[in-house]
Design a protein around this motif. Structure first.
Motif, mmCIF file in Angstrom:
data_model
loop_
_atom_site.group_PDB
_atom_site.id
_atom_site.type_symbol
_atom_site.label_atom_id
_atom_site.label_comp_id
_atom_site.label_asym_id
_atom_site.label_seq_id
_atom_site.Cartn_x
_atom_site.Cartn_y
_atom_site.Cartn_z
ATOM 1 N N LYS A 148 1.452 11.572 -10.294
ATOM 2 C CA LYS A 148 0.922 12.671 -9.984
ATOM 3 C C LYS A 148 1.648 14.063 -10.466
ATOM 4 C CE LYS A 148 -2.372 15.183 -6.780
ATOM 5 N NZ LYS A 148 -1.382 15.873 -6.208
ATOM 6 N N LEU B 59 1.667 6.385 -6.953
ATOM 7 C CA LEU B 59 0.390 7.337 -7.420
ATOM 8 C C LEU B 59 0.987 8.751 -7.391
ATOM 9 C CD1 LEU B 59 -2.617 5.541 -5.919
ATOM 10 C CD2 LEU B 59 -2.224 5.841 -8.559
ATOM 11 N N GLU B 60 1.719 9.153 -6.265
ATOM 12 C CA GLU B 60 2.192 10.337 -5.905
ATOM 13 C C GLU B 60 3.315 10.888 -6.946
ATOM 14 O OE1 GLU B 60 1.690 13.226 -3.897
ATOM 15 O OE2 GLU B 60 -0.187 12.114 -3.633
ATOM 16 N N VAL C 168 0.831 -1.139 -0.211
ATOM 17 C CA VAL C 168 0.121 0.113 0.152
ATOM 18 C C VAL C 168 0.860 1.203 -0.060
ATOM 19 C CG1 VAL C 168 -1.643 1.404 1.280
ATOM 20 C CG2 VAL C 168 -2.150 -1.137 0.846
ATOM 21 N N VAL C 169 1.920 1.211 0.795
ATOM 22 C CA VAL C 169 3.035 2.562 1.130
ATOM 23 C C VAL C 169 3.547 2.476 -0.546
ATOM 24 C CG1 VAL C 169 5.053 3.496 1.769
ATOM 25 C CG2 VAL C 169 3.269 2.071 3.320
ATOM 26 N N SER D 269 -5.927 -1.347 -1.619
ATOM 27 C CA SER D 269 -5.708 -2.220 -0.340
ATOM 28 C C SER D 269 -7.042 -3.361 -0.335
ATOM 29 C CB SER D 269 -6.215 -0.982 0.864
ATOM 30 O OG SER D 269 -7.174 -1.432 1.786
ATOM 31 N N HIS E 280 -6.796 4.609 -9.431
ATOM 32 C CA HIS E 280 -6.763 4.368 -8.045
ATOM 33 C C HIS E 280 -7.692 3.198 -7.761
ATOM 34 C CE1 HIS E 280 -5.517 8.269 -7.955
ATOM 35 N NE2 HIS E 280 -5.257 8.202 -6.714
ATOM 36 N N HIS F 38 -1.898 -1.647 -11.221
ATOM 37 C CA HIS F 38 -1.970 -0.340 -12.457
ATOM 38 C C HIS F 38 -2.352 -0.702 -13.764
ATOM 39 C CE1 HIS F 38 -1.073 2.664 -9.310
ATOM 40 N NE2 HIS F 38 -0.586 1.898 -8.900
ATOM 41 N N ASN G 89 2.570 1.514 -3.468
ATOM 42 C CA ASN G 89 1.411 2.200 -4.390
ATOM 43 C C ASN G 89 1.141 3.745 -4.189
ATOM 44 O OD1 ASN G 89 -0.718 1.447 -6.298
ATOM 45 N ND2 ASN G 89 -2.177 1.913 -4.728
ATOM 46 N N GLU G 90 1.029 3.997 -2.896
ATOM 47 C CA GLU G 90 0.859 5.450 -2.815
ATOM 48 C C GLU G 90 1.943 6.254 -3.287
ATOM 49 O OE1 GLU G 90 -0.269 5.557 1.420
ATOM 50 O OE2 GLU G 90 -2.226 4.771 0.896
ATOM 51 N N TYR G 91 3.186 5.812 -2.750
ATOM 52 C CA TYR G 91 4.568 6.693 -3.593
ATOM 53 C C TYR G 91 4.354 6.720 -5.060
ATOM 54 C CZ TYR G 91 9.131 7.609 -4.142
ATOM 55 O OH TYR G 91 10.487 8.067 -4.850
ATOM 56 N N ASP H 22 -10.583 -1.121 -4.618
ATOM 57 C CA ASP H 22 -9.135 -0.121 -4.365
ATOM 58 C C ASP H 22 -7.825 -0.952 -3.955
ATOM 59 O OD1 ASP H 22 -9.083 -0.673 -1.857
ATOM 60 O OD2 ASP H 22 -10.356 1.211 -1.074
#
Lengths: 105, 105
Positions: free
Chosen positions: A95, A91-92, A84-85, B73, B27, B17, A87-89, B71
């Motif tokens: 972006k 996505l950021e 999850v971490v 998670s 997302h 993704h 993935n967020e990285y 999503d």
């Protein structure tokens, strides 16, 4: 051929067993096995001496049934949180890349 | 070199993704993207016509926040559950093998 989800799952199961079975009990990672696994698989995460306590703290946090060892389901919860971490990285970063690109137009 | 845990995590993030971004929203997996991912990654799981309902039911079960989409998670929770099943199957097989071997002595 690119690796598939079953390939990735097999890697996770195999690595758990590689470390968990060192003490003859393949059902869970004891403190030594967990440290060995983290140091081998994530060598840059806990590098300095302060982080030795970090591994200990991480193990306590992950050990949700307070058995003193990390069972397979606790290990998977850990990997899912890491994913999850990551993935967020990602996505950021995407972006940031898109914002940068849209500013160009 | 054998694949590592970071390799396996990267495969999971990349595959999410690959499918999630098809509709422009990276997302989450919508119904079509989820079906496409399951059919491509686990081709033998939902093969016959009855199982088309199976995919639909699986998606409803996984969608814990009832957003109508899966999503990251929720996707990781799904993969973690699959890994736990694979692991139990492996442990059972190992047990069967050990029992068989111990009977030989």
């Amino acid at each position: 051929m690119s690796p598939t989800l079953p390939d990735a799952l097999a890697v996770m199961v195999d690595i758990f067993h590689e470390y968990a079975s060192k003490d003859g009990n393949a059902h869970s990672l004891n403190k030594g096995e967990f440290k060995e696994m983290i140091n081998a698989q994530f060598p840059h995460v806990f590098e300095n001496s302060t982080d030795k306590e970090g591994i200990q703290k991480l193990m306590i946090d992950l050990d949700s049934d307070k058995s003193g060892e990390i069972d397979f389901s606790e290990y998977m919860t850990f990997l899912a949180s890491l994913a999850v971490v990551c993935n967020e990285y990602l996505l950021e970063s995407m972006k940031g890349f898109q914002d940068k690109n849209s500013r160009k137009h």
